[in-house]
Every structure is written in C-alpha cells, then in structure tokens.
Design a protein around this motif. Sequence first.
Motif, mmCIF file in Angstrom:
data_model
loop_
_atom_site.group_PDB
_atom_site.id
_atom_site.type_symbol
_atom_site.label_atom_id
_atom_site.label_comp_id
_atom_site.label_asym_id
_atom_site.label_seq_id
_atom_site.Cartn_x
_atom_site.Cartn_y
_atom_site.Cartn_z
ATOM 1 N N ASP A 127 0.837 -1.200 0.000
ATOM 2 C CA ASP A 127 0.000 0.000 0.000
ATOM 3 C C ASP A 127 0.876 1.255 0.000
ATOM 4 O OD1 ASP A 127 -1.998 1.867 0.415
ATOM 5 O OD2 ASP A 127 -2.103 1.490 2.583
ATOM 6 N N GLU A 128 1.018 1.838 -1.179
ATOM 7 C CA GLU A 128 1.882 3.017 -1.304
ATOM 8 C C GLU A 128 1.467 4.131 -0.346
ATOM 9 O OE1 GLU A 128 2.113 4.707 -5.251
ATOM 10 O OE2 GLU A 128 3.265 6.427 -4.529
ATOM 11 N N HIS A 129 0.187 4.353 -0.241
ATOM 12 C CA HIS A 129 -0.302 5.440 0.604
ATOM 13 C C HIS A 129 0.135 5.242 2.057
ATOM 14 C CE1 HIS A 129 -2.860 8.671 1.946
ATOM 15 N NE2 HIS A 129 -3.395 7.865 2.852
ATOM 16 N N GLY A 130 -0.101 4.026 2.561
ATOM 17 C CA GLY A 130 0.257 3.731 3.947
ATOM 18 C C GLY A 130 1.757 3.857 4.181
ATOM 19 N N ILE A 131 2.544 3.394 3.219
ATOM 20 C CA ILE A 131 4.003 3.452 3.365
ATOM 21 C C ILE A 131 4.457 4.912 3.438
ATOM 22 C CG2 ILE A 131 6.197 2.945 2.209
ATOM 23 C CD1 ILE A 131 4.746 0.491 0.913
ATOM 24 N N ARG A 132 3.934 5.722 2.535
ATOM 25 C CA ARG A 132 4.356 7.132 2.517
ATOM 26 C C ARG A 132 3.938 7.871 3.787
ATOM 27 N NH1 ARG A 132 6.459 8.872 -2.299
ATOM 28 N NH2 ARG A 132 5.838 7.713 -4.164
ATOM 29 N N GLU A 133 2.682 7.678 4.191
ATOM 30 C CA GLU A 133 2.192 8.381 5.380
ATOM 31 C C GLU A 133 3.029 8.026 6.605
ATOM 32 O OE1 GLU A 133 -1.659 9.870 5.808
ATOM 33 O OE2 GLU A 133 -0.378 10.774 4.250
ATOM 34 N N ASN A 134 3.327 6.736 6.736
ATOM 35 C CA ASN A 134 4.090 6.269 7.890
ATOM 36 C C ASN A 134 5.516 6.835 7.859
ATOM 37 O OD1 ASN A 134 4.348 4.384 10.222
ATOM 38 N ND2 ASN A 134 5.863 3.429 8.905
ATOM 39 N N ALA A 135 6.119 6.838 6.673
ATOM 40 C CA ALA A 135 7.481 7.385 6.551
ATOM 41 C C ALA A 135 7.482 8.865 6.929
ATOM 42 C CB ALA A 135 8.002 7.186 5.131
ATOM 43 N N ARG A 136 6.405 9.565 6.569
ATOM 44 C CA ARG A 136 6.316 10.995 6.910
ATOM 45 C C ARG A 136 6.134 11.197 8.405
ATOM 46 N NH1 ARG A 136 2.675 12.539 1.583
ATOM 47 N NH2 ARG A 136 4.297 11.790 0.181
ATOM 48 N N ARG A 137 5.347 10.307 9.029
ATOM 49 C CA ARG A 137 5.191 10.405 10.494
ATOM 50 C C ARG A 137 6.527 10.201 11.195
ATOM 51 N NH1 ARG A 137 0.180 7.700 9.504
ATOM 52 N NH2 ARG A 137 1.181 5.663 9.753
ATOM 53 N N LEU A 138 7.301 9.250 10.707
ATOM 54 C CA LEU A 138 8.627 8.995 11.300
ATOM 55 C C LEU A 138 9.514 10.229 11.157
ATOM 56 C CD1 LEU A 138 10.850 7.061 12.462
ATOM 57 C CD2 LEU A 138 11.395 6.501 10.085
ATOM 58 N N ARG A 139 9.519 10.775 9.968
ATOM 59 C CA ARG A 139 10.349 11.955 9.709
ATOM 60 C C ARG A 139 9.968 13.118 10.604
ATOM 61 N NH1 ARG A 139 11.576 13.503 3.464
ATOM 62 N NH2 ARG A 139 12.848 15.253 4.125
ATOM 63 N N ALA A 140 8.658 13.309 10.737
ATOM 64 C CA ALA A 140 8.171 14.420 11.571
ATOM 65 C C ALA A 140 8.564 14.196 13.030
ATOM 66 C CB ALA A 140 6.649 14.542 11.439
ATOM 67 N N ALA A 141 8.514 12.940 13.464
ATOM 68 C CA ALA A 141 8.801 12.638 14.871
ATOM 69 C C ALA A 141 10.249 12.951 15.233
ATOM 70 C CB ALA A 141 8.497 11.165 15.164
ATOM 71 N N PHE A 142 11.128 12.902 14.241
ATOM 72 C CA PHE A 142 12.555 13.163 14.509
ATOM 73 C C PHE A 142 13.039 14.444 13.838
ATOM 74 C CE2 PHE A 142 12.142 8.777 15.723
ATOM 75 C CZ PHE A 142 12.986 8.678 16.817
ATOM 76 N N SER A 143 12.119 15.287 13.419
ATOM 77 C CA SER A 143 12.520 16.485 12.691
ATOM 78 C C SER A 143 13.313 17.449 13.572
ATOM 79 C CB SER A 143 11.290 17.186 12.109
ATOM 80 O OG SER A 143 10.392 17.481 13.157
ATOM 81 N N TRP A 144 13.237 17.270 14.903
ATOM 82 C CA TRP A 144 14.022 18.117 15.813
ATOM 83 C C TRP A 144 15.522 17.839 15.686
ATOM 84 C CZ3 TRP A 144 16.936 15.109 18.963
ATOM 85 C CH2 TRP A 144 16.490 13.793 19.156
ATOM 86 N N ASN A 145 15.882 16.705 15.093
ATOM 87 C CA ASN A 145 17.300 16.359 14.921
ATOM 88 C C ASN A 145 17.675 16.585 13.452
ATOM 89 O OD1 ASN A 145 19.404 13.755 14.319
ATOM 90 N ND2 ASN A 145 19.812 14.974 16.127
#
Length: 418
Positions: free
Chosen positions: A26-44
């Motif tokens: 599921d491309e949509h799910g993969i992208r959304e999840n990758a974006r959540r991960l990125r956002a969660a560590f965007s402070w670094n």
Amino acid sequence: MKKPFVDKAQLEAIAAQYPTPFHLYDEHGIRENARRLRAAFSWNPGFREYFAVKATPTPAILKLLKEEGCGCDCSSLAELLMAERCGITGEDIVFSSNDTPAEEFQLAHQLGAIINLDDLTMVDYLERAIGCVPEKVCCRYNPGGIFTLGQTREGFQVMDDPGSAKYGMTRDQLSEAFRLLAAKGAKEFGIHAFLASNTLSNEYYPTLARILFRLAVELQEETGVHITFIDLSGGIGVPYRPEQPANDIAAIGEGVRQAYEEILVSAGMGDVALYAELGRFMLAPYGHLVTRAIHEKHIYKEYIGVDACACDLMRPAMYGAYHHITVMGKEDAPCDHRYDVVGGLCENNDKFAIDRMLPKIDLGDLLVIHDTGAHGHSMGYNYNGRLRSAELLLHEDGSVTCIRRAETIEDYFSTVVW
Ligand SMILES: *Cc1c(COP(=O)(O)O)cnc(C)c1O
C-alpha cells in the motif's frame, strides 16, 4: 479491529489480473508512515532513516522510500547492488553486516557507504580489504546480559537477550576499536546497537538512546574521537495481533529528544545526528499476502487449504508468529468457525493459523493475511518446488502495478545442470 487496506471488490479485480497468491503493498500507507517517522525526529537536523533492505528487498519499494527521504541499510552484496541500481549510493547507504566477506566491504567502500563494523577484528580485516579505514565509520555495540524494559502498556513485556546474540562488540572492544580506527585515520565515528526486536513499547528507542548517548559521552571523553552519529538501528515493532497497541512514533521521537537534551546536549554534543534502520515498522502493516481458499478438509480438526504456503510467508512456520487473517467480504460476519489455515507444503508447520476463530470460509474466498510487508516475501523460499509469488503495489490513485513478477518453472530450473 484490523482492516485490510483494500475491499473485496478491489481485491477481486486485482486477482482477476494477477492470480493469487501475491503480496500487495500500500503506497499510501508506506508514505504516510514514513512521513510520520520523519516528523517525529525532525528536531534532529541530521536524522535519517536507512530502510533495512532485508525486510523488503524490492526496488520499487526502495525507490518509494527514497522519495520519502530514506536511505538503505544493506547487509549483503546483493542488497548493496540493489541499492546501487535504485540510484542509492554514498552516505545514503549504511552497510550493517556481520561475518562479512572482504568483497562486500570492497563494494560498500566503492559505493561510499557508511560502514558499520560488527567486531573489533573487523578493523584490520576492513583495512586489508579496502586498503585503508574510511574517514567516517561506525561500530556496533553489544552490552551483553538481558535487555528489559519492564512492564509496559497493557502488560506487554519487552525482553531480549543481547548476551547470547552474535552481534556487536563489548564495551572494552568498542574503546579499542575507536582508538585503533582513529590511529588509522578515521575522523567521524558512529555507534550502533540493536538490543530488542519487534518491540511494542514507546520506551524502547528512548531507553536504547539513553544507553548509547551515555556511551557516546564516555567514549568521546575516553578516546578523544569525534562522535558525529548514533544509529538506533531497527526494532520498533508493529502490533501483529488486533488487541496489541500500536507504537506511537511521535511519542517515541519525543522520548528520544528528551534523552538527547539531557545527555548529549548537556555534554556539548548537540551536533550528533541520529540514524534509524527500521524495517518492520516501515513496511509490515502496509503489505498483505492475498490468497484464496482452494480446499477444505474435515478430519480431527477443520482445515482450510489456501493457495499460498509457508514459502510465501515463513514467519508463522518459523517462529509460530501470529498473522491476522481477514476473510474478504465477511468482515462483519461472526467468527464462529475454528480453523487451521494451511498451505500445501509437505511440512506440518505449514500453517498460517492454528485454531483460529474465523467466519465460515467457502471455497474461492479471498483471504488477506495481514502485516506481511516486511520479512514476508523476502523470506520466501522454494521448498517443495514452490515458486515465489508476485509483488504488487497499490498506488495512491487506486491503480496497481506488478513490481516483481511471480517466479516461473523456468526460473526454478534455471540453475539446474541436467
Ligand atoms: C534486521 C535489521 C534491521 C531491521 O530490523 P526491524 O526489526 O525490521 O526493524 C536493522 N538493522 C539491522 C542491522 C538488522 O539486522
């Protein structure tokens, strides 16, 4: 409640074009999840996810993750070559392997990958293999003992056993490796550790981070090397069972941030970049193994025979792993039948589910086996002459492309000397 990311009508349409069994992502799910991960560590600012290629070594998936800013964590020659062919090279690759042959270090170095050394003896071995030590290098730590997080949400306990794992170096070996590498010309150092697998706890990464951050402060003081990155590796899990709580990646990122502030920033090491090598967390929930019921059998137990087998998904047979099953079109029907859902291997462990309560299954029903996007197709094998299935990608616009065709009998025979 686990819900498939497709409905029955969609799946029947896909199956009309691509015969079951197949893995669907599921491309949509993969992208959304990758974006959540990125956002969660965007402070670094230096944060980078290096997708663990072994979880889903499929070029279309690697490219999709590349678009979301991910690099590749490779651990074999084939994985390095696949990354290269996807246009992923240089420091977009971390090479985290163990028991490594010289030619793999050579290719990793040639590609400019960040090399993670699994053992002290690998310092000399690497130097002999590539003629130098790289300027930027990482070492894998193994603290030994038992790793626990104690009781976590909903009573799930996280426990793993680094003391009997083959990976990484002891604390003393780590100091020695850093000194040796520095003497040979390395300039930028990283620390890596993988202490527990498939954790369902927002505390795993923060706890691991605290261990590695303290270690980094100590090692920098002790050896004088410049530690520029810390690789938290894989291990964030997914809830395979419907009653399990999912990890909250935002909370995990925040937990790691607090540890970072308290330990690294306080020690004047606020420039350390964080890396992750998540595999399962990135892909598992966004893959389904789709299979059809082809037989039923009533002996001492009730069996449903499907057209997939353990060669398509080894985890239940190998680890007794639970994978949720949805009978398509019967999502709301009562689960009032007890089945073993089995494949056709001549191996009694070829069971996707044992004593599973499911709606009544009729021959021809499509079954979705959940959470197969990681360590699913990739662990496939050819026992009993079974052919590996196709991999399909469901795009955000609803279209489907085949990203790896099913094996044919010619593929199976292709290595044979008749
Ligand atoms: C398997 C592996 C990973 C990925 O682990 P997941 O549990 O899939 O997140 C990351 N790094 C290394 C070195 C691994 O061997």
